[in-house]
Design a protein around this motif. Structure first.
Motif, mmCIF file in Angstrom:
data_model
loop_
_atom_site.group_PDB
_atom_site.id
_atom_site.type_symbol
_atom_site.label_atom_id
_atom_site.label_comp_id
_atom_site.label_asym_id
_atom_site.label_seq_id
_atom_site.Cartn_x
_atom_site.Cartn_y
_atom_site.Cartn_z
ATOM 1 N N LEU A 91 1.064 -1.239 -0.018
ATOM 2 C CA LEU A 91 -0.332 -0.211 -0.090
ATOM 3 C C LEU A 91 0.652 1.089 -0.241
ATOM 4 O O LEU A 91 0.560 2.317 -0.612
ATOM 5 C CB LEU A 91 -0.784 0.194 1.092
ATOM 6 C CG LEU A 91 -2.162 -0.956 0.685
ATOM 7 C CD1 LEU A 91 -2.799 -0.610 2.059
ATOM 8 C CD2 LEU A 91 -2.942 -0.429 -0.248
ATOM 9 N N VAL A 92 2.173 1.846 0.541
ATOM 10 C CA VAL A 92 2.693 2.774 0.649
ATOM 11 C C VAL A 92 3.606 2.562 -0.684
ATOM 12 O O VAL A 92 3.555 3.632 -0.944
ATOM 13 C CB VAL A 92 3.554 2.136 1.757
ATOM 14 C CG1 VAL A 92 5.536 3.275 1.776
ATOM 15 C CG2 VAL A 92 3.213 2.270 3.115
ATOM 16 N N ILE A 93 3.629 0.914 -0.931
ATOM 17 C CA ILE A 93 4.203 1.734 -2.418
ATOM 18 C C ILE A 93 3.369 1.753 -3.802
ATOM 19 O O ILE A 93 3.534 2.984 -4.186
ATOM 20 C CB ILE A 93 5.400 0.154 -2.901
ATOM 21 C CG1 ILE A 93 6.588 -0.182 -2.045
ATOM 22 C CG2 ILE A 93 5.299 0.399 -4.388
ATOM 23 C CD1 ILE A 93 7.431 1.056 -2.212
ATOM 24 N N GLY A 94 2.635 1.297 -3.531
ATOM 25 C CA GLY A 94 1.075 2.298 -4.429
ATOM 26 C C GLY A 94 0.343 3.733 -4.391
ATOM 27 O O GLY A 94 0.641 4.205 -5.224
ATOM 28 N N LEU A 95 0.603 4.099 -2.805
ATOM 29 C CA LEU A 95 0.206 5.585 -2.908
ATOM 30 C C LEU A 95 1.759 6.101 -3.469
ATOM 31 O O LEU A 95 1.752 7.545 -4.029
ATOM 32 C CB LEU A 95 0.286 5.626 -0.795
ATOM 33 C CG LEU A 95 0.020 7.221 -0.850
ATOM 34 C CD1 LEU A 95 -0.819 7.575 -1.585
ATOM 35 C CD2 LEU A 95 -0.322 7.072 0.637
ATOM 36 N N ALA A 96 2.859 5.630 -3.546
ATOM 37 C CA ALA A 96 3.813 6.752 -3.440
ATOM 38 C C ALA A 96 4.309 6.917 -5.338
ATOM 39 O O ALA A 96 4.347 7.484 -6.156
ATOM 40 C CB ALA A 96 5.413 5.980 -3.137
ATOM 41 N N VAL A 97 3.976 5.531 -5.492
ATOM 42 C CA VAL A 97 3.933 5.622 -6.924
ATOM 43 C C VAL A 97 2.450 6.070 -7.543
ATOM 44 O O VAL A 97 2.475 7.329 -9.036
ATOM 45 C CB VAL A 97 3.289 3.808 -7.521
ATOM 46 C CG1 VAL A 97 3.589 3.666 -8.930
ATOM 47 C CG2 VAL A 97 4.701 2.954 -7.263
ATOM 48 N N ASP A 98 1.473 6.148 -7.601
ATOM 49 C CA ASP A 98 0.043 6.690 -7.686
ATOM 50 C C ASP A 98 0.230 8.649 -7.398
ATOM 51 O O ASP A 98 0.131 9.131 -8.449
ATOM 52 C CB ASP A 98 -0.944 5.980 -7.003
ATOM 53 C CG ASP A 98 -2.587 6.970 -7.160
ATOM 54 O OD1 ASP A 98 -2.631 5.910 -8.349
ATOM 55 O OD2 ASP A 98 -3.109 7.725 -6.920
ATOM 56 N N ALA A 99 0.850 8.517 -6.154
ATOM 57 C CA ALA A 99 1.067 9.881 -6.096
ATOM 58 C C ALA A 99 2.320 10.406 -7.503
ATOM 59 O O ALA A 99 1.929 11.893 -7.716
ATOM 60 C CB ALA A 99 2.122 10.487 -4.840
ATOM 61 N N LEU A 100 3.190 9.369 -6.907
ATOM 62 C CA LEU A 100 4.278 10.182 -8.441
ATOM 63 C C LEU A 100 4.453 10.470 -10.475
ATOM 64 O O LEU A 100 3.930 10.832 -10.941
ATOM 65 C CB LEU A 100 5.520 9.869 -7.934
ATOM 66 C CG LEU A 100 6.007 9.635 -7.170
ATOM 67 C CD1 LEU A 100 7.508 9.004 -7.048
ATOM 68 C CD2 LEU A 100 6.739 11.253 -7.473
#
Length: 805
Positions: free
Chosen positions: A127-136
């Motif tokens: 989830l943390v990686i997914g949030l970072a990828v989605d944000a960028l």
């Protein structure tokens, strides 16, 4: 589809594909489905926030908030407000889970068991990686830097994994990243209007070529080709480069067990990882057979390994030095010369489909004859395969001792050696106080450690109100034992872990053994051991006797004889102590239904119910507080409401197939409930009930329409026959295994239908309509009662006063 939606989908897909690299690290893949669902919800929240539109920081904040709520619902709902809003207790629970997960990562070899702590690390990390990828990539429209968190996720997996399929996980992660880059490129190109392919002859601004619409995607096609070539080079070039471990596709090292090493120590493994799965298999597959010259096989437990390292969250085998297998094996620790013992010979044949690193054998073994590379661990008296050696198809013989101490000898046991006492009575400070207080309360008035051990055993197996249920989650963390003591429901892992931990709090050296119960005779002198014979039990140490087996799990295994005649002649006169009389009374506070009921009969539930009614406390799932955020309530509705039919069905199945009393009414009710479960299961899988048919004809109809195999068909007919006995016999007799028959029917129907039907039977069972029927019936009765009272009141008011009396 808009460019933003396409980018969001590709970002979620890229994170999911990169997360697949973590699959080889654990023994189960169920966490990946959970992570995928949460990633989709997280991406959906981001898409909705951007559509509003919210400011970029608010969009990321909304996604982070919903992600936290989802993790709370999944991992800490019992500690949260309303089951979803984080509280100080839930934050502490997250800390404990992360600490336990970190300990598990450091202790276990790959693949590690999927404990709650490791599951949180995997799902939360995705989830943390997914949030970072989605944000960028989506919120800030910069897909290239989004490769950094994806690279971090893949690097963690690649650094820990030792499998030969690393290239596959690299291909998936890199492919997901390329898809994300191509989606962003397409989105950027589309913002310039129509894209023209080719150079044309007219220079800048020339008309479209005759290549048609396909030419509009020429830059995109070129990007795909470049990406494919780069990905191929990344896969092929490392194969020709020198590397310490043979390169990307090279084999990993080998060692003792499945991990790497030099063969001098035992790799940390978890033999409990598949125990619950074995117990719940629809088919009791035979894993080994054996012949023995023992007169009785009740003590022929085939022990695999001893778990002696208790860190407050789980029991594990200690990492110890191992040696070549001596012949004969050393004398069992603590066994004195005055203890009666019998040497027996057992010849064991492991099945070809049973590959286990640890060698199952009776305890204590005196001599082992087996081919292959095996090493000996002296403290646990176990044999472990070296450099990939397993039990698959092995034939071996074991000389072992059947140790038969008396209650008097156990009661007179001396003080254990100081080193052993210190090592095997360690109890971490994280263990809840209820474990020790319960142990003290249960063993109050005991004169020695033997009496304490017997009282602990009987508390779990006989008079404590506990229920055996293999569908209960094994759980992990320091609160798992406390939760089991409160809910009083579990299987052998719960009972053995809890008794061993409680014994340690009383100063009794204890550990947990894992293996198999003696199995069943086959009629030709051999005994067959199946998957469902997998078992765990506590071993307690008594000086002069050694490590001694106890059996706290109800309805499983055999109660040792030395615990049935459980009071020595010189025992305490305290009324709470175990009695040596033939009545075998449990205790002064737990009166027995029958004065002639043995401990083994009480353990198997053959004496009538003497246990207090099971009382469960509140689950703290009350109505939401006034301060619950609107987003939390929406997430709760979205996640929970669709799952209500499934949760109701699981609860109803547990109630119908649970244990009950042994009166005629109890037998009839339990049988009819099992039949109701069978017909509802068939209904869920597309076979509607037909109340006009007899149970026998209804059973034949279920077998025919459900295309059941012979085992499931026999189970249906057994339940139907039991129902007919209840309906027509003057005094129905209890039928053993009726709950197991109903579960076998469920497994049989589940295995014959299509995937879509299975999904509907699980998530939207047709029989859940009974809730609506029951509600409508109650509403009709309530309305009828209101009308009757209203009519009575009107009649009383309209009656002339002169007619009264």
């Amino acid at each position: 589809m808009s460019g933003g939606a396409r980018l969001s989908i590709c970002a979620t897909l890229a994170t999911f594909l990169a997360s697949c690299a973590l699959l080889p690290l654990v023994d189960k893949s169920s966490w990946l489905l959970q992570a995928a669902i949460l990633l989709v919800i997280q991406a959906g929240v981001g898409a909705a926030a951007r559509r509003v539109p919210l400011a970029r920081p608010l969009t990321i904040g909304a996604q982070a908030l919903v992600s936290l709520l989802l993790l709370t619902l999944l991992f800490a709902r019992q500690q949260a407000f309303g089951g979803i809003v984080p509280s100080p207790d839930s934050v502490r629970h997250f800390g404990l889970l992360l600490q336990a997960g970190g300990d598990d990562v450091g202790r276990y070899a790959i693949p590690a068991p999927l404990s709650d702590g490791i599951r949180l690390m995997l799902v939360g990390g995705a989830l943390v990686i997914g949030l970072a990828v989605d944000a960028l990539a989506v919120t800030f429209r910069s897909a290239a830097p989004a490769g950094l968190p994806l690279l971090a996720l893949y690097s963690v997996a690649a650094g820990l994994s030792e499998g030969s399929a690393d290239w596959l996980w690299f291909l998936l992660a890199a492919g997901g990243y390329l898809l994300l880059l191509l989606a962003e490129g397409r989105d950027r190109l589309s913002q310039w209007g129509r894209v023209f392919g080719g150079t044309g002859r007219g220079g800048f601004g020339a008309a479209p070529t005759a290549d048609g619409p396909g030419a509009a995607t020429a830059p995109v096609r070129t990007g795909r080709r470049i990406g494919a070539v780069a990905l191929g080079i990344a896969l092929v070039v490392p194969l020709g480069l020198p590397a310490l471990d043979g390169g990307l596709l090279g084999p990993s090292g080998t060692g003792v067990g499945n991990g790497s090493g030099g063969g001098g120590v035992i790799s940390a493994v978890n033999p409990l990882a598949s125990l619950q799965n074995s117990l719940n298999q629809p088919e009791d597959r035979t894993v080994m057979t054996y012949r023995t010259n023992a007169e009785q096989t009740s003590e022929m437990y085939l022990r695999i390994v001893a778990l002696d390292d208790f860190d407050g969250t789980a029991w594990r085998p200690s990492v110890r030095s191992i040696t070549d297998v001596p012949s004969p094996l050393p004398n069992p620790p603590g066994l004195g010369p005055d203890i009666r013992r019998t040497e027996v010979q057992t010849n064991i044949q492991a099945a070809d489909n049973y590959a286990q690193d640890w060698l199952p054998m009776p305890y204590p073994a005196a001599k082992v004859s087996i081919d292959g590379r095996w090493r000996f661990e002296e403290v646990g008296r176990t044999l472990v395969g070296d450099h990939g050696e397993t039990t698959q198809g092995k034939q071996y013989s074991v000389k072992s001792l059947i140790v038969q101490p008396t209650a008097q000898q156990l009661a007179n046991a001396g003080e254990p050696p100081a080193g052993l006492l210190k090592e095997f009575t360690k109890v971490p400070s994280s263990v809840p106080d209820v474990v020790r207080t319960t142990a003290l309360r249960v063993t109050k008035g005991s004169a020695n450690n033997y009496e304490r051990a017997v009282k602990l055993q009987d508390y779990f197996a006989v008079n404590g109100g506990f229920t055996y249920n293999t569908e209960v989650s094994a759980g992990s963390g320091s609160v798992a034992i406390a939760r089991f003591l409160k809910q009083k429901e579990g299987f052998c892992v719960h009972f053995s872990f809890a008794m061993a931990a409680m014994a340690r709090t009383l100063g009794i050296p204890a550990r947990v053994a894992v293996g198999f119960t003696p199995g069943s005779p086959t009629g030709d002198g051999t005994y067959a051991v199946g998957l469902r014979d997998a078992h765990a039990w506590p071993e307690l140490y008594f000086e002069g006797v050694g490590w001694t087996r106890f059996e706290p799990t109800p309805n499983r295994g055999y109660t040792p004889e030395y615990t049935q005649d459980n009071t020595p002649t010189s025992g305490s006169s305290d009324s709470a102590a175990p009695s040596a009389s033939s009545s075998n009374e449990p205790s002064a506070s737990q009166p027995s239904t029958s004065d002639n009921c043995s401990a083994q009969q009480r353990k198997q539930g053959e004496c009538g119910s003497t246990a207090p009614a099971l009382v469960t406390g509140s689950t703290d799932d009350g109505p939401p507080m006034g301060t619950v955020l609107l987003m939390a309530l929406a997430a709760l509705l979205i996640l929970v409401v669709p799952l209500l039919p499934m949760m109701w069905r699981i609860r109803i199945r547990a109630l119908r197939l649970g244990s009950g009393g042994r009166t005629d009414a109890d037998i009839a009710g339990r049988t009819l409930a099992a039949w109701q479960e069978v017909t509802d299961t068939a209904w869920d899988h597309g076979i509607p009930p037909d109340d006009s048919q007899t149970p026998r004809k209804a059973a034949a109809r279920i077998v025919r329409l459900g295309h059941l195999d012979s085992a499931a068909a026999e189970s249906v007919h057994r339940v139907a026959a039991a129902v007919e006995q209840v309906l027509y016999a003057p005094r129905p007799q209890p039928v053993s295994g009726i709950g197991e028959d109903a579960r076998r029917v469920h497994a049989g129907l589940h295995g014959t239908v299509s995937r879509l039907t299975r999904l509907r039977a699980t998530l939207a069972p047709r029989s859940a309509v009974r809730v609506a029927w029951a509600f409508a019936e109650r509403r009709a009765r309530f309305a009828a009662g209101l009308r009757e009272r209203w009519t009575t009141a009107r009649t009383a008011r309209s009656r002339p006063s002169g007619q009264e009396g």
